[in-house]
Design an enzyme around this catalytic site. Structure first.
Site, PDB file in Angstrom:
ATOM      1  N   VAL A  12       0.813  -1.241  -0.079  1.00  0.00           N
ATOM      2  CA  VAL A  12       0.050  -0.177  -0.031  1.00  0.00           C
ATOM      3  C   VAL A  12       0.896   0.845   0.176  1.00  0.00           C
ATOM      4  O   VAL A  12       0.627   2.271  -0.296  1.00  0.00           O
ATOM      5  CB  VAL A  12      -1.227  -0.158   1.088  1.00  0.00           C
ATOM      6  CG1 VAL A  12      -1.328   0.742   0.627  1.00  0.00           C
ATOM      7  CG2 VAL A  12      -2.303  -1.856   1.190  1.00  0.00           C
ATOM      8  N   LYS A 200     -12.622  -4.979  10.201  1.00  0.00           N
ATOM      9  CA  LYS A 200     -13.236  -3.657   9.979  1.00  0.00           C
ATOM     10  C   LYS A 200     -14.838  -3.551  10.451  1.00  0.00           C
ATOM     11  O   LYS A 200     -15.513  -2.499  10.689  1.00  0.00           O
ATOM     12  CB  LYS A 200     -13.563  -4.157   8.651  1.00  0.00           C
ATOM     13  CG  LYS A 200     -12.234  -4.085   7.759  1.00  0.00           C
ATOM     14  CD  LYS A 200     -11.895  -5.214   6.726  1.00  0.00           C
ATOM     15  CE  LYS A 200     -10.463  -4.619   6.071  1.00  0.00           C
ATOM     16  NZ  LYS A 200     -10.282  -5.801   5.177  1.00  0.00           N
TER      17      LYS A 200
HETATM   18  N1  HSE Z   1      -6.382  -8.720   3.281  1.00  0.00           N
HETATM   19  C1  HSE Z   1      -7.122  -7.509   3.392  1.00  0.00           C
HETATM   20  C2  HSE Z   1      -7.875  -7.887   2.559  1.00  0.00           C
HETATM   21  C3  HSE Z   1      -6.809  -6.317   2.940  1.00  0.00           C
HETATM   22  O1  HSE Z   1      -7.943  -9.080   2.124  1.00  0.00           O
HETATM   23  O2  HSE Z   1      -9.447  -7.739   2.270  1.00  0.00           O
HETATM   24  C4  HSE Z   1      -7.845  -5.212   2.532  1.00  0.00           C
HETATM   25  O3  HSE Z   1      -7.854  -4.755   4.216  1.00  0.00           O
END
Ligand code: HSE
Length: 401
Positions: A12, A200
């Site tokens: 990123v 998340k």
């Molecule tokens: N490893 C995470 C995914 C990256 O595959 O969603 C993005 O947050």
């Protein structure tokens, strides 16, 4: 000129440098200011890389440089990412990040430090990769009471499940492919065991409900025990298997959040979200249901979201930026998972045991080739479902949307 320091030159971080360079003209036209990458902090050197001359190994060079006003943290992991972010905010620098682990565990504290120092802490890239979701929740949906969030929040596992379903490719092969494409976490266990999606969903729940609950306080299941037979049985019953995050307010005002594989009816919007894409459904009391969809992982989509935060900070340098607003939850704020109720799919090699134990079956299918039977039940609570699993030796259970 605005000077930015990039922390972490991995997938990123290097994407952010690429976006700021490739779209320099577009960004500067919008802002009326030049955006300069002054430093890149990483443990490694990058001989031959166009950004080689910007690389430093000591965070204090960035911290003590008054010309750096924005720090973009893409290091991953809690430490030293949290410590560097905190120090930067306390030194009067704004911080933008894609780091879900830091936001999920320390977001409320870092927002409050940012407010105290009149700077910004923004994390659009922490959920949904390139999908705009944090800013729309804070701004465009600000007049709504958001009551429920459901989403496919991890690109790696969605990619794996899509390939397992459509092409019958084994789990390990697809995981390696996802890692090569830069989707997976440094430690892919966080993806396949559901922790990344848990981080998340708690970030989204904090924005929706004003309380940050710990990812460790919610029910989290990953995809490691899903087999191609389970996926085929679900398909025969009219469902896709997806790893989903789900959060809602219960009637007594508590927050119920979870991550688990779920069966999504093929007619439902989340069912058609495939590959590395994410999809997030929000229910607002005024707007109704809205869906956010797009690339959930990957270098440039995630960098695009980080750069949106950089642009936002610079655009609001005079007027001040409105930051997300939430506090840390107490244990009392978290609902007990035992009372969670939904339809279920049970899978067993004994149709007799399934029929004998589950009184509320609505649909069934058997697979001669694999000698398994799957049944769909009416809604039952977690407590009832776990008791049924104990009674049917060797059975598996999936939640149904
Ligand atoms: N490893 C995470 C995914 C990256 O595959 O969603 C993005 O947050």
């Amino acid at each position: 000129m605005i000077n930015v320091a990039i922390l972490g030159f991995g997938v990123v971080g290097s994407g952010v440098a690429e976006v700021l360079t490739q779209n320099k003209g577009i960004i500067e036209k919008k802002l009326g200011k030049e955006v300069n990458i002054k430093y890149i902090l990483d443990l490694r050197d990058f001989p031959g890389n166009p950004f080689e001359s910007k690389v430093v190994h000591d965070f204090n060079i960035i911290l003590n440089d008054p010309e750096v006003s924005i720090v973009a943290e893409m290091m991953g992991g809690s430490h030293p990412a949290y410590d560097f972010s905190k120090a930067a905010l306390e030194a009067g620098k704004s911080v933008v990040t894609s780091n879900k682990e830091v936001v999920a565990n320390f977001g409320a504290e870092l927002i409050s430090i940012a407010k105290a120092h009149n700077v910004a802490y923004l994390f659009e890239a922490s959920v949904g990769g390139g999908i705009p979701i944090i800013r729309p929740m804070c701004n465009d949906l600000a007049s709504n009471n958001i009551c429920e969030i459901s989403g496919i929040l991890n690109g790696t596992t969605n990619y794996i499940l899509t390939k397992m379903t459509a092409e019958g490719i084994p789990f390990e092969t697809v995981l390696k492919d996802a890692q090569d494409k830069g989707y997976a976490e440094r430690n892919p266990a966080a993806d396949v065991e559901g922790l990344d999606a848990a981080r998340k969903i708690v970030i989204l729940a904090a924005l929706a409900f004003g309380k940050a609950i710990s990812p460790n306080s919610i029910h989290v299941e990953g995809i490691t025990s899903i087999t191609t037979e389970d996926v085929e049985l679900a398909a025969a019953l009219g469902y896709s298997v997806k790893l989903t995050g789900h959060a809602k307010k219960t009637e007594d005002g508590k927050i119920l959040a979870m991550v688990s594989p779920r069966l999504i009816p093929v007619s439902a919007p989340l069912s058609s979200i495939n590959d590395v894409f994410n999809g997030i459904l929000l229910n607002g009391d005024m707007v109704g249901q809205v869906m956010f969809y797009g690339p959930g992982a990957g270098k440039l989509p995630t960098a695009s979201a980080v750069c949106a935060d950089i642009v936002d900070v610079i655009a609001h340098v005079e007027s001040g930026i409105k930051l997300p607003d939430y506090t840390v939850a107490n244990d009392d704020d978290v609902a007990c998972f035992e009372s969670y109720s939904c339809k279920r799919m049970f899978v067993s090699d004994s149709a007799v045991a399934l029929e004998g134990t589950l009184a509320n079956v609505t649909n069934r299918v058997s697979c001669d080739k694999c000698d398994l039977t799957a049944v769909i039940t009416e809604e039952m609570t977690e407590k009832e479902a776990q008791a049924a699993l104990v009674a049917i030796s060797g059975a598996k259970m999936y939640r149904v949307l």
